[in-house]
Design a protein around this motif. Structure first.
Motif, mmCIF file in Angstrom:
data_model
loop_
_atom_site.group_PDB
_atom_site.id
_atom_site.type_symbol
_atom_site.label_atom_id
_atom_site.label_comp_id
_atom_site.label_asym_id
_atom_site.label_seq_id
_atom_site.Cartn_x
_atom_site.Cartn_y
_atom_site.Cartn_z
ATOM 1 N N VAL A 152 5.712 -2.412 -5.365
ATOM 2 C CA VAL A 152 4.525 -3.246 -5.158
ATOM 3 C C VAL A 152 3.218 -2.512 -5.445
ATOM 4 N N ASN A 153 3.252 -1.190 -5.364
ATOM 5 C CA ASN A 153 2.000 -0.464 -5.579
ATOM 6 C C ASN A 153 2.127 0.493 -6.758
ATOM 7 N N TYR A 205 -3.755 2.185 5.324
ATOM 8 C CA TYR A 205 -4.009 1.792 6.705
ATOM 9 C C TYR A 205 -2.859 2.246 7.592
ATOM 10 N N MET A 225 -6.028 -3.400 -1.327
ATOM 11 C CA MET A 225 -4.943 -2.584 -0.799
ATOM 12 C C MET A 225 -4.324 -1.647 -1.835
ATOM 13 N N ARG A 226 -4.688 -1.820 -3.090
ATOM 14 C CA ARG A 226 -4.253 -0.828 -4.083
ATOM 15 C C ARG A 226 -4.995 0.487 -3.890
ATOM 16 N N LEU A 281 -8.196 -8.623 7.217
ATOM 17 C CA LEU A 281 -7.221 -9.244 8.119
ATOM 18 C C LEU A 281 -7.879 -10.143 9.167
ATOM 19 N N ARG A 307 -7.852 -9.137 -0.763
ATOM 20 C CA ARG A 307 -7.082 -8.156 0.000
ATOM 21 C C ARG A 307 -6.089 -7.399 -0.884
ATOM 22 N N ARG A 308 -5.439 -8.134 -1.815
ATOM 23 C CA ARG A 308 -4.436 -7.485 -2.651
ATOM 24 C C ARG A 308 -5.049 -6.372 -3.495
ATOM 25 N N ASP A 309 -6.178 -6.646 -4.130
ATOM 26 C CA ASP A 309 -6.823 -5.620 -4.960
ATOM 27 C C ASP A 309 -7.308 -4.457 -4.097
ATOM 28 N N MET A 321 7.625 0.303 -1.798
ATOM 29 C CA MET A 321 6.262 0.765 -2.082
ATOM 30 C C MET A 321 6.080 1.016 -3.582
ATOM 31 N N LYS A 373 0.920 -6.482 5.336
ATOM 32 C CA LYS A 373 -0.381 -6.867 4.791
ATOM 33 C C LYS A 373 -1.173 -5.660 4.295
ATOM 34 N N SER A 374 -0.663 -4.464 4.518
ATOM 35 C CA SER A 374 -1.382 -3.289 4.033
ATOM 36 C C SER A 374 -0.883 -2.865 2.658
ATOM 37 N N VAL A 375 0.011 -3.647 2.060
ATOM 38 C CA VAL A 375 0.448 -3.339 0.694
ATOM 39 C C VAL A 375 -0.162 -4.382 -0.249
ATOM 40 N N PRO A 376 -0.329 -3.975 -1.521
ATOM 41 C CA PRO A 376 -1.000 -4.884 -2.446
ATOM 42 C C PRO A 376 -0.120 -6.030 -2.934
ATOM 43 N N ALA A 377 0.261 -6.903 -2.028
ATOM 44 C CA ALA A 377 0.931 -8.151 -2.402
ATOM 45 C C ALA A 377 0.169 -9.258 -1.678
#
Lengths: 310, 284
Positions: B103-104, B80, B75-76, B52, B71-73, B100, A121-125
């Protein structure tokens, strides 16, 4: 789309031990079984079901007919070979179902248990992308390995038959391979699994929902909840809609190889059964299943956003 | 603009109130320590900032986004690290880097590889074979290879050898921290990070006990060591706490005139745990 590439690769890497090695090991076991059987008995029974004429889908039956100097008609030969292919496919489909069941149950549960959910959950998906990638993995990526290994087993058995059958009667190598149905079998499997991924959506999505919802014993929840509700339905209303629906969507009716298409139904001599596969889209069962499955997926996504480590 | 702006955060788990109108602000270029005992609401606060945890009430904006919805935006631009061991154990290091990178978009794989070359972490290793210290090094390498504005650390050095702990905070300071970036960190080992913090927030029973820039601590708080007679006089100045030690009586004051205090004993600046205990004494 890189996010999807990343998510699907990650699912494959995590589950290749089951989805990939499962069918490879099944293939290996069949090869060993066939070799031992050949060494001891000189023949192999692949499918113990009797067809209408009382023939088994076995190499024994082929040899018997061949030795009796009575060349089987093309259609009858194709029917025998279909039986062999179907027998093989059924083994693999059973293995696939078991693997898919337990993999789905763990997909949104195991990472909460080992706390790696906090990393995912700490990655942007998004949670929706994550849950859908898991469904896609089981519906359409996992089956690729199963299809490949079913085809490998077909080819292996036809090579075995090439050495065994001809020369012991009237059957020729040409006869055997021209009626092998390998291409049809491949097309059936690809199209069948493609449709089965949607047909089984309510089942797959239910397992993901349970996996996302519970903090312990996902297997018990996944199995006993529907049984209890189905029994309550029976007691209260005297109907069996739930059980019937579950049985229906658990069945592999979208995959022609598994539904034992007989030559009688196909005057051309070889039934592909793909008509039956695509005809599912014309049934209300398919669409009701998709609606219910979509609701389960939505629930799984919703709970994924709420539930973290166990 | 503040990176984190939290007002009145409230979160209940059944009868337990984890956060009770909790406020927090993180400005760019700050290292904020969120300090409190176990069960004080630290982790719930961090989780809500990361999207979360679902709040019952309160306004929360992180990098201008609502974490729960985006959350998705978020986390870019946010990284953490929780206490050790949340990296997927079944995965190989190289595959984790590939993931990684996929996805990022702001993940720089080459820089992560370069960082790992300085450690014992090999790319072909499975994460479950890595030691706790190597796990943290790997996680840090991932985080430092993302261009983020906010780094959230939740007890990051828990269970680590003292050698790794020092290294960890050194890396964070040298390789991550800069003008526009901020760090929000919780730890039970307050002494370990005391010297790097620019701000502290004390939390107890989900409520703010103190919010202060660390350079104000010496102005705001004073510790006086005195004899029994000095203590008599000092009690009139309303100490936060009083403690009897081998060296005499120790009293902690907030907002007292330090020249006044110096007349009655030896004045020093208390450390964070001492201030925490003195403040929480009232709230127990």
């Amino acid at each position: 789309m890189n996010v999807w590439k990343g998510l699907l690769t990650r699912e494959w890497l995590e589950h290749k031990g089951a989805l990939g090695w499962g069918p490879v090991i099944t293939f290996g076991v069949i090869v060993v079984f066939v070799m031992i059987s050949l060494a001891i008995a000189g023949t192999v029974e692949i499918n113990l079901d009797l067809d209408d004429e009382g023939h088994r889908g076995s190499i024994t039956a082929l040899i018997d007919e061949s030795l009796s100097e009575e060349i089987p008609t093309e259609a009858a030969l194709a029917n025998r070979l279909d039986k062999i292919r179907h027998g093989v496919a059924e083994i693999f489909l059973f293995v696939f179902f078991i693997i898919a069941f337990f993999t789905l149950l763990g997909m949104l549960f195991d990472d909460r248990k080992d706390r790696s959910v906090l990393f995912w959950k700490s990655v942007p998906a998004s949670d929706a992308e994550t849950v859908l990638s898991k469904y896609v993995t089981i519906a359409w990526i996992g089956p690729v390995a199963t299809i490949a290994m079913i085809m490998a087993t077909y080819v292996f058995l036809f090579v075995v038959m090439t050495f065994l059958v001809p020369g012991r009667g009237a059957l020729t190598v040409g006869n055997l391979w021209s009626n092998s149905g390998l291409v049809v079998g491949l097309v059936e499997l690809i199209a069948g699994f493609a449709v089965h991924g949607l047909w089984a959506l309510p089942i797959y999505a239910w397992l993901l929902l349970v996996s996302s919802a519970v903090t312990r014993a996902p297997f018990a929840w996944a199995v006993f909840m529907p049984i209890v509700i189905g029994m309550l339905e029976r007691i209260t209303f005297g109907t069996g809609v739930l059980f019937k629906g579950i049985g229906n969507h658990l069945s592999l009716k979208a995959i022609p190889t598994a539904i034992q298409v007989s030559v009688d139904e196909a005057p051309s001599g070889r039934a592909t059964g793909l008509g039956d596969t695509f005809a599912l889209f014309a049934t209300s069962d398919m669409w009701i299943g998709i609606v219910i499955g979509a609701a389960f997926l939505y629930g799984a996504i919703y709970l994924r956003t709420r539930n973290n480590e166990i | 603009m503040s990176l984190v702006q939290a007002r009145g955060l409230t979160k209940r788990y059944g009868d337990v109130t984890a956060l009770d109108a909790f406020d927090l602000t993180v400005e760019p270029g700050r290292i904020v320590g969120l300090i409190g005992p176990n069960g004080s609401g630290k982790t719930t606060a961090l989780k809500s900032i990361l999207g979360l945890a679902h709040l019952d009430a309160g306004d929360l904006s992180v990098l201008g986004l609502r974490p729960e919805k985006k959350r998705r935006d978020l986390m870019r631009r946010t990284a953490y690290i929780a206490d050790t061991g949340i990296l997927p154990r079944w995965m190989r290091v190289a595959h984790l880097l590939d993931f990684m990178a996929d996805v990022n978009p702001s993940f720089d794989r080459a820089s992560a590889v370069a960082a790992l070359e300085k450690t014992e972490v090999r790319l072909d290793k499975k994460i479950l074979t890595l030691s706790k210290g190597m796990n943290v090094q790997l996680h840090l390498a991932l985080v430092l290879a993302i261009d983020t504005e906010l780094l959230v650390l939740d007890e990051p050095t828990l269970g680590l050898d003292i050698l790794y702990r020092q290294q960890f905070y050194d890396s964070v300071l040298n390789d991550y921290f800069e003008e526009k970036r901020s760090i929000l960190v919780t730890t039970h080992e307050v002494r370990e990070i005391e010297h790097i913090l620019t701000d502290v927030t004390f939390i107890h029973h989900g409520r703010n006990i103190l919010d202060l820039a660390t350079d104000q601590l010496a102005v705001e708080f004073a510790k006086v060591t005195t004899s029994e007679s000095g203590a008599q006089a000092l009690r009139a100045l309303a100490p936060l706490s009083e403690r009897h030690t081998l060296h005499g009586t120790e009293m902690l004051f907030r907002g007292a005139d330090q020249d006044d205090l110096a007349r009655h004993g030896e004045v020093a600046t208390p450390n964070l745990p001492e201030i925490f205990v003195a403040l929480v004494g009232d709230h127990l």
